[in-house]
Design an enzyme around this catalytic site. Structure first.
Site: not given
Ligand code: UGA
Length: 463
Positions: A11, A152, A211, A260, A263, A266, A331
């Protein structure tokens, strides 16, 4: 504006480089000398598309610099951002605030004048006020205003998320701090980004609530995928059918092996604890955590069943190790649990990930063979499992896979292939929540991978 960023993690580095690119002068404070030397030379410790370019360009333009000394950085700063890590505390799921308070103490000792302190780290509700109290105690001689400005950013598309956010949330209590933050984000506001000013507690909760909601959406579509399999429905149709309802929206409705990353797991845990401690438990979030854990640990069993009930002695190709595409972050990645269980059951794993292999070595069993590309992972494999939806896997040809593999089984945990094309090539295709090999219309699907929130043609066409 002069900005100090404490913390050069994901970040801190992304926000620092982006603020610099938007015209501010940013100093990133980093205690570790090895990392500092690498950063000053423009070497980035994490994989994030475009971040290295942004860092190098802004160092060259003298808008971005790095130091290990608080004192050197904070003199004359308009705002100091705290962007240090808040991992889950072992045992209870609460966010560990050790780094946040250590940074606040270091900062308090170094300040020479009144300052706006902004928390960007994801911190439990009430932390901003605790930081304000701590600073007031340590430096009663200075006026220190505390602001909450949650981020975000998604890994893999963090620069785009920073530069074109849906909104910027700013929890602030004094007109002066509000004006400073308004100026820092002025360029984005001019471009049309809404700046939402709230109180401290609301801003802190917005981060967890967002989240938690997104994790809930993913968990919901995962459950629908299971139901589709029982009922003969197609989850991509169901996702599109509900996502076109603007009250629901089409994003974050791609089924997968469970969420996974650093974010969602956790933050859902922390939100559950925050809600319990506040005496307003969130049954929904508790269910999301339980359902997601069960889904992730059930994935290996699904693969074993598709492979005919046993994987002993079988060669299994695994495509994708990172928790999502465009990152090297492993992670809480679903691939870790899957590979451990398959290895324990006697499978010979041949894994490939475009950037996550280095990070994987310390986390996966020593017996895993790391391949140089997807083709090598498929070579002589009895079964091939797609765990992460990297774009380069989408273009793999069904005929070539069949020719390379010893077996015929493809288990696709991200629905990146059309079942019919797989069936025609003679492969035994196991998608998630879709009928395997039913004649599927060649229409553009709402393949809402986490990284392509803006590239959802099905939604755009329908809008
Ligand atoms: C997430 C949030 O989307 C961000 O807005 C936030 O800032 C961030 O956490 C954080 O708190 O720092 P991130 O963890 O990087 O971002 O990734 P995402 O794209 O949100 O995906 C999270 C998980 O959900 C992944 O394992 C992804 O494969 C899964 N996912 C996501 C799905 O299985 N299906 C979907 O349609 C979207």
């Amino acid at each position: 504006m002069r900005i100090v960023m404490i913390g050069d993690g994901y970040v801190g580095l992304v926000s620092g480089a982006c603020f610099a690119d938007l015209g501010s002068h940013v100093t990133v404070v980093e205690a570790d000398h090895g990392r500092l030397t690498a950063l000053k030379a423009g070497r980035i410790p994490i994989y994030e598309p475009d971040l290295d370019r942004l860092v190098v360009e802004n160092i060259a333009a003298s808008r971005l610099s790095f130091t290990h000394r608080f004192e050197e950085a904070v003199g004359g700063a308009d705002a100091v951002f705290l962007a240090v890590g808040t991992p889950s505390r072992r045992g209870d799921g609460h966010a560990d605030l050790g780094h946040v308070f250590a940074a606040a103490e270091g900062l308090a000792a170094a300040l020479t004048g009144p300052t706006v302190v902004v928390t960007k780290s994801t911190v439990p509700v009430g932390t901003g006020r605790r930081i304000a109290a701590l600073m007031a105690e340590l430096r009663p001689d200075l006026e220190i205003e505390v602001v909450s400005n949650p981020e975000f950013l998604r890994e893999g598309s963090a620069i785009r998320d920073f530069m074109r956010p849906d909104r910027v949330v700013i929890g602030v209590e004094t007109p002066h701090a509000r004006a400073v933050l308004g100026q820092i984000y002025g360029r984005l506001a001019l471009g049309g980004t809404p700046l939402l000013f709230t109180g401290l507690e609301s801003a802190e909760l917005i981060k967890y609530a967002a989240n938690g909601f997104l994790a809930m959406k993913v968990t919901y579509i995962n459950e629908m995928a299971d139901l589709c399999e029982r009922l003969g429905a197609d989850v991509l149709d169901v996702a599109q059918g509900i996502g076109l309802d603007r009250r629901i929206g089409g994003k974050f409705l791609a089924p997968g092996p469970g969420f996974g990353g650093s974010c969602f797991p956790k933050d859902t845990l922390a939100l559950m604890r925050i809600a319990q401690d506040a005496g307003a438990p969130s049954r929904l979030i508790e269910a999301v955590i339980g359902a997601n854990d069960a889904r992730k640990s059930g994935m290996a069993g699904r693969i074993i069943a598709a492979a005919g009930g046993t994987v002993r002695g079988r060669r299994i190709g695994v495509l994708g190790l990172a928790f999502k595409p465009d990152t090297d972050d492993l992670r809480d990645a679903p691939a870790i649990g899957i590979i451990h269980r398959l290895s324990e059951d006697g499978a010979k794993i041949r894994a490939y990930d475009p950037v996550g292999m280095e990070a994987a070595r310390g986390l996966l069993p020593g017996s895993v063979h790391y391949c140089r590309d997807a083709a090598e992972a498929a070579q002589e494999a009895d079964a091939l499992v797609i765990v992460t939806e990297w774009n380069e896997f989408r273009s793999l040809s069904a005929d070539r896979l069949k020719a390379a593999m010893r077996g015929r089984i493809i288990i696709d945990l991200r629905n990146i292939f059309e079942p019919e094309a797989m069936r025609r090539a003679g492969l035994r295709y196991h998608p998630l929540g879709r009928p395997p090999g039913r004649a599927a219309e060649a229409k553009v699907r709402m393949s809402a991978t986490a990284a392509d929130a803006d590239a959802q043609p099905a939604m755009a066409d329908a809008a």
